[in-house]
Every structure is written in structure tokens, then in C-alpha cells.
Design an enzyme around this catalytic site. Sequence first.
Site, PDB file in Angstrom:
ATOM      1  CB  SER A  74      -0.977  -0.032   1.183  1.00  0.00           C
ATOM      2  OG  SER A  74      -2.033   0.877   0.977  1.00  0.00           O
ATOM      3  CG  ASP A 192      -7.743  -1.517  -4.100  1.00  0.00           C
ATOM      4  OD1 ASP A 192      -8.373  -0.949  -3.184  1.00  0.00           O
ATOM      5  OD2 ASP A 192      -6.515  -1.721  -4.054  1.00  0.00           O
ATOM      6  CG  HIS A 248      -5.863  -1.979  -0.585  1.00  0.00           C
ATOM      7  ND1 HIS A 248      -5.135  -1.592  -1.698  1.00  0.00           N
ATOM      8  CD2 HIS A 248      -5.200  -1.470   0.488  1.00  0.00           C
ATOM      9  CE1 HIS A 248      -4.096  -0.874  -1.307  1.00  0.00           C
ATOM     10  NE2 HIS A 248      -4.113  -0.796   0.012  1.00  0.00           N
TER      11      HIS A 248
END
Length: 265
Positions: A74, A192, A248
Site C-alpha cells: 500500500s 480494490d 486491497h
Amino acid sequence: GDSCCNPLSMGYVRKLVEKNIPGIYVLSLKIGRTLIQDMENSFFMNVNDQVREVCSQLATDPRLQGGYNAMGFSQGGQFLRAVAQRCPSPPMLNLISIGGQHQGVFGFPRCPGESSHVCDWIRKTLDLGAYTAAVQEHLVQAEYWHNPLKEEDYRKNSIFLADINQERGINETYKRNLMALKKFVMVKFLNDTMVDPPISEWFGFYKSGQAQETVPLQETLLYKEDRLGLQEMDKAGKLVFLGVEGDHLHFSEQWFDTTILPFLQ
């Protein structure tokens, strides 16, 4: 909202790597003296200061001096790209960005932290003044907030992302250092719901002036003008675009073993 050594996340990933590549040395980057500080700093510590701290950790680790592979999850993916661009010693060999938002985000639909009041406060703060000096200095997510409706504000006032993406001019050192990578691997999560827009994970973004239509990296000015050397890297086969089904940071151990680990060997 995570920490370097959480046994359910980064600590788990470290064990996967060590299990599958016997004898490998893995350094988990901790920003702060404690795990609580490490987590808090992921929200509130100026990203430029975080990058300087990481560069110092890497430079003083004797086991990394011959070069190392970097893997970030991330926002860690884009922060490690800044390390590659700003700190060439010791040399980063391969950069693996798993869900990293390389063109930033325009939206904060979910929050990785467990404290909902923190997430709500961040959303309100970004809405009110992402590009004010006080917010830029003290809120990590504002430092990669990219508003396609206010591109000029973003270019002038973003203290982190606009700099590493060469929005205010060309830093040839940044370009040269990034191009020294053997591979720059970008993983996009195909379902996502956290990163907005998800194509930022492959260095794409919204077309300027609106927030509906997105364009891939190859259609951006950053690529066409080759401000970071990404066009040249792409033609040389150094850019790797991987897609994985899931939301995600949702991936299977099997996918990680077969798809990501080869870049570390």
C-alpha cells in the site's frame, strides 16, 4: 494503520519470505521506537522524514551494502519508490510495490486503521484543506492526495508526491536512480475498494480536470515526457504490471509464493 511486525500482516509476510527462501536476510522497517509509534507514524509523520529515516536504516545495515530488494505494501510501495529515487546507496535492485498508489489517491473510501474516529477525522481534514501547509506537514494521506480538479494546487503544494513524481521540474538524480532498478514491479488489486482510483497502483490516474475517466500510465504526461524515465524503463522491459483478484491487499499465500518470491531470488 499497520506496523512493521504485526504477526497477522507484515510479520506474516516476513515469515513467508524466510520460509520459502532459506537463509535470506529480511529487514522489516520500523518507523519509531515502538510498534504503537510505528502505527501512529503511518498516519501522522511527514513522509519526507519517514523516507530519511528509512534511508538511514538502510545505509547503516552492513548486510545490505551490496544491494537489496525492496517490497512495500500500500502506501509503503510509493514511499519505497521515494527511497529508490533519493537514496541510491546502498543500491535498490528490485522494487516490488503491492497496492502502492503511485499517482496518489482522490478519495478515502475505507480506512485501514481500527480506530474509526481517526479515519473520520482524516476524511474531514482532506475535504477541508489537503493542500494547506499545516495538513501537508502533519497528515500522511494528504501528502499523496492528488485532486485532478485542482491540479495546480496539487503541483504547487503537495510536499511529497508532487516532488517524487517530478511535477515541479525534472530532478535528473531522481530519474537516474529510479532507472537503475533491474525491475519495478507494480501489483494492482483488481477488485480494490480502498484505493481511488485503483489504476494508481499501475501508475495511471484520472484525466486532468475530472474524476470519472482514467488513463493508463502510457497515456499520462509523466510517461510521454519521460520525466521519471518510466517510458525508457518500460521499453527495456523493466516495468512489470501484475494484477491479482481481490480487494486491497487480499491475496493468497500461493499467489505470493509463485508470483512475487521469484523477484527476490
